[in-house]
Design an enzyme around this catalytic site. Sequence first.
Site, mmCIF file in Angstrom:
data_model
loop_
_atom_site.group_PDB
_atom_site.id
_atom_site.type_symbol
_atom_site.label_atom_id
_atom_site.label_comp_id
_atom_site.label_asym_id
_atom_site.label_seq_id
_atom_site.Cartn_x
_atom_site.Cartn_y
_atom_site.Cartn_z
ATOM 1 N N THR A 22 -6.241 3.194 -1.217
ATOM 2 C CA THR A 22 -5.879 2.379 -2.373
ATOM 3 C C THR A 22 -5.312 1.059 -1.868
ATOM 4 O O THR A 22 -4.533 1.030 -0.903
ATOM 5 C CB THR A 22 -4.913 3.113 -3.329
ATOM 6 O OG1 THR A 22 -4.687 2.286 -4.472
ATOM 7 C CG2 THR A 22 -3.580 3.449 -2.685
ATOM 8 N N GLU A 23 -5.748 -0.039 -2.493
ATOM 9 C CA GLU A 23 -5.490 -1.356 -1.901
ATOM 10 C C GLU A 23 -4.017 -1.772 -1.923
ATOM 11 O O GLU A 23 -3.641 -2.713 -1.239
ATOM 12 C CB GLU A 23 -6.367 -2.429 -2.568
ATOM 13 C CG GLU A 23 -6.131 -2.646 -4.052
ATOM 14 C CD GLU A 23 -7.052 -1.803 -4.923
ATOM 15 O OE1 GLU A 23 -7.476 -0.716 -4.478
ATOM 16 O OE2 GLU A 23 -7.330 -2.237 -6.056
ATOM 17 N N ASN A 24 -3.188 -1.081 -2.709
ATOM 18 C CA ASN A 24 -1.765 -1.430 -2.660
ATOM 19 C C ASN A 24 -1.069 -0.832 -1.430
ATOM 20 O O ASN A 24 0.139 -0.996 -1.274
ATOM 21 C CB ASN A 24 -1.055 -1.014 -3.953
ATOM 22 C CG ASN A 24 -1.202 0.447 -4.265
ATOM 23 O OD1 ASN A 24 -2.316 0.989 -4.242
ATOM 24 N ND2 ASN A 24 -0.114 1.108 -4.547
#
Lengths: 229, 212
Positions: free
Chosen positions: B46-48
């Site tokens: 997940t990009e966070n």
Amino acid sequence: MAATRSTAIEAIAEIPDGATIMVGGFGLVGAPLTLIDALVEHSTATDLTIISNNTGEAGRGLGLLLRQGRIKKAIASFFTSNPEAVEAAMTGAIDYELLPQGTLAEAIRAGGAGIGGFYTPVGARTELAKGHEERIIDGVPHILQAPLRADVSLVYATWGDELGNLRYRRTAQNFNPAMASAGALTIAEVAEIRPVDGFAPEDVHTPHLYVNRLVQSTLSLADVQGAGA
Amino acid sequence: MTDARDVIAARAAQELHSGEVVNLGIGIPNRIPGFLDPDVEIFLHTENGLLGVGPRPAEGEVDLELIDAGKKPVTLMPGAAAFDSASSFAMIRGGHVDTVVLGALEVSETGDIANWMIPGGKALGVGGAMDLVTGAKRVIVTMTATTPAGEPKLVPACTLPLTASGVVKVVITEHAVFRLVGNELVLTELLDGATAETVAAETSARYRVALS
């Protein structure tokens, strides 16, 4: 230089009118909630440029600063989670710059690392390429992105030591390490401040040379979790 | 299965292979883990800032500092790694994420994708969409075949603002699987009892039929 211990109100008092401020966090997770609260309640600094992924939420976090009319410009990747910020940007009440999230993160990293900009394929030949120089690299269109720096960076870390070394937890890391490096004055809010040598040197994420002020966190995510983070 | 979104998610799950690093967008892609073959082990990114995203936590076991890019609580898989945003997007742009599955407003017959903005709408955000479709090695789009108004979403050329050009490799709707082969759009599979005529009626893009 070692960080100076300070209260949130004292630290925030150093922010002048017209300052460019970076604020860590992905939504409210990893956001320096105590510092944001002090900025909203105890500072009158206005004409601010805010660099943050989301510009807060309606009536919460940086959203309160927006309601107070103290934001001149916002740089973010995702305003949608704060409809009031979308409205302010679309009606021209504030200036805004929308960047792809990875370009935003890298521009901040570049700012802290002394890089004069970089070419990225992300956003090339789209509406977000407007105003950016294009260059073909290995046959692929890239656009030039300038670095981002701030007068003041407000960051959050779960752990820190008295020198200002910081260590982040889980997905509360997000923009904080890059922003800590890109602020001329970096104010770190820390949940657990340990004595020097409170953790192993290789466990430090942000070395203390980036951190100027160290503030004890007094407002947690659980305190502010109202209707949906 | 009657829910079109589940038909799409179930078919998309079959596209994923063991060992892949996969980033799932919000909406239909988020349903994919529920349809994965138990023998297929993928690593969710997940990009966070997390590799090794686990399922939603049980009530009472929520860690407020552990969320996905949709800001929803998640858990950690064994061997999970957490990192900052700049590193996360370096992984994405650098081609280290194998597959991204995400929704779209429009996809063109040459693999262009529009999924970040409707002019005049109330949204103003691009998030990680442009980074993900530009950087991932393989882009799979999961979307209903038509808009709520019944307009085709697989079109000759996108009319909405582009997210990126020529990046989409697979499009899965509730009725069909399309693949970009070279520069050509190919209908390779019909789903959920759909006929070639149904698909033709809801698709304005030009495509070749090569049902497997």
